[in-house]
Design an enzyme around this catalytic site. Sequence first.
Site, PDB file in Angstrom:
ATOM      1  CE  LYS A   1      -2.617   8.330   6.755  1.00 28.02           C
ATOM      2  NZ  LYS A   1      -3.121   7.005   6.411  1.00 28.02           N
TER       3      LYS A   1
ATOM      4  CE  LYS B   1      -3.427   2.840   0.574  1.00 28.91           C
ATOM      5  NZ  LYS B   1      -4.283   3.206  -0.562  1.00 28.91           N
TER       6      LYS B   1
END
Length: 296
Positions: free
Chosen positions: A241, A172
């Site tokens: 993030k 991811k």
Amino acid sequence: MATVGFIGLGNMGYPMSRNLLRGGHRVVGYDIAALARDRFAATGGEVRSGVAEVVREAEVVCTSLPGPAEVEEVYLGPGGVAETGRPGQLAIELSTIGPTLGRHLAATLAEKGIGFVGAPVSGGVEGAEVATLTIMAGGSADSFALAKPIFELLGKNIFHVDEDPGSGYIVKLLNNFFIGFYTEAVAEALALADLLGFDKDKLFQILNVSYGRSGIYQRNYELFIAKERYEPGFALGLLLKDLTLARAMAEEQGARLPIFERLLDVYRQAVEADYGPRDMAAQYLYVKALQTGRGA
Ligand code: NAD
């Protein structure tokens, strides 16, 4: 059908929880935001007053939270999944966090006999709504087998990456590494097209069937820039993030990634200039503002 707990009913968690309801599950949920709880209740979800209340009732607990800080709190904090859970339960962690935290959660829950699958997703709010997400799951074969029927209600491309509970997060973060580059490329190329006075619809028509195409060009342009709408979607702050998590992962390997470092700086500046809550496609607006000296 199982009672599924769902913690974090935001842009992704809400449509995912709705798909579990549609799949016939009873879903008990919690979110710190009242608006998110109300929306969930309006579609047939049963709102609980906190994480502990959800965990006590659920056989399977799903989480879709902003990032590592919230995930740590929900799993390891007082009244969290580790403290309140019981043997035989399964936790399916769908947020984007780093692999090290994923492994730590798996080990902590294993001490209590709770299974864990680290299963970040890709495909956006659009994919969450129509259950076409790509799911990248890391965890034991047994835990993955238990989670699979849930995954089938949420997504279309379901991968058991590896038994390592951190493995899905590695994939991811590499996915979002690409997204970071592509989003900046789209932003800068389209800002330049504007300076050239070139029609962006015509450009998209041509480049979408040329090697300049990408899933992110299509997403950012068609769903956001062309419509001049920047409600997330996937917030720019969340992209920063994820890129920060990717940087930490790279640092652990001693990797040298010169352009990526520069890219992180550019996104940090965009977030400092208040673009963080908007969809990541708004990076285009940030770059446009730089042309007039209003960006940073
Ligand atoms: P979001 O901010 O819309 O949703 C997160 C929800 O968690 C919010 O409703 C928030 O109120 C809630 N929350 C925060 N702390 C909590 C706590 N302690 N207890 C209970 N609820 C809490 O974010 P999102 O876009 O839905 O993303 C969720 C996760 O999925 C993130 O990790 C993100 O990186 C990842 N992700 C997002 C997308 C996307 O397109 N939006 C795509 C793939 C992955």
